[in-house]
Design an enzyme around this catalytic site. Sequence first.
Site, mmCIF file in Angstrom:
data_model
loop_
_atom_site.group_PDB
_atom_site.id
_atom_site.type_symbol
_atom_site.label_atom_id
_atom_site.label_comp_id
_atom_site.label_asym_id
_atom_site.label_seq_id
_atom_site.Cartn_x
_atom_site.Cartn_y
_atom_site.Cartn_z
ATOM 1 N N SER A 118 0.615 -1.130 0.023
ATOM 2 C CA SER A 118 0.051 -0.041 0.108
ATOM 3 C C SER A 118 1.026 1.352 -0.052
ATOM 4 O O SER A 118 2.040 1.177 0.377
ATOM 5 C CB SER A 118 -0.810 0.006 1.332
ATOM 6 O OG SER A 118 -1.630 1.236 1.558
ATOM 7 N N TYR B 156 -2.076 0.300 10.699
ATOM 8 C CA TYR B 156 -1.841 -0.084 9.591
ATOM 9 C C TYR B 156 -0.599 0.031 8.704
ATOM 10 O O TYR B 156 -0.015 -0.560 8.098
ATOM 11 C CB TYR B 156 -3.079 0.294 8.576
ATOM 12 C CG TYR B 156 -3.211 -0.177 7.085
ATOM 13 C CD1 TYR B 156 -3.457 -1.466 6.895
ATOM 14 C CD2 TYR B 156 -3.316 0.773 6.009
ATOM 15 C CE1 TYR B 156 -3.606 -1.935 5.559
ATOM 16 C CE2 TYR B 156 -3.513 0.252 4.799
ATOM 17 C CZ TYR B 156 -3.555 -0.988 4.544
ATOM 18 O OH TYR B 156 -3.735 -1.528 3.200
#
Length: 257
Positions: free
Chosen positions: A143, A156
């Site tokens: 990501s 995250y």
Amino acid sequence: MMASVRKTAVVTGASSGIGAATARRLAAEGFDVVLAARRLDRLEKLKVEIDAADPAGRRPATVHALDVTSAESVAALAEAVRGCHVLVNNAGGAFGLDPVSAADPDDWQRMYDTNVLGLMRITKALLPKLVESGAGHIVNITSLAGHAVYEGGAGYTAAKHAAAAVNDTLRLELYDQPVRVTEIAPGMVETEEFSLVRFKGDADKAAKTYEGVAEPLVADDIADCVAWAVTRPAHVNIDRIDVKPRAQAAPHKVHRV
């Protein structure tokens, strides 16, 4: 590319979103695809779809239950897969959007166990087959959160930073082996589940993630990146692809109308 030798691609987290789109695309590119995830019912439906799209009737998709947080589940998959040319580590996810001051340790544990330890488990288990193939390729779906931070995203972003570090370390460790290593770092991708899972089923909060964004990425955009990377000549390694919608200048800077 595949005329003489059928190549096998294992896709984790293949039951929805980017994983399912990647499996469809790689099957269309000529790979036999191993669909691996926890939800077998979804995998079976995807298998029917992929097999039906193959005009040669070769049944290019197989289904295997996989929980990347379980060493036993990973070992069972590795034993069942006879050969592996491409491994797409897609299983993962975001859980919660709390600041560090209110962080839920269980959410952080789940994110690290799936995004980092899960990547390690399945890569370690299939690496001998990737090397044996003579032209293996590991594709890690990370990501933009693996290269930037934002408020509420510490759990995250920490997990994805770790996954990116594993990716780069793998490339160093495998420099003398016939295995390529690619990281694909998506920005804002609208899928049916990512934000819904992050907000623990709150559909209104999930929808606000994409509110006002004219054209976020979709899962097929990421599948396109995977397919391009793995179909380059064997001597060409695509180190990393950062991919964002045009409306997203940075993880935290998005044009909304």
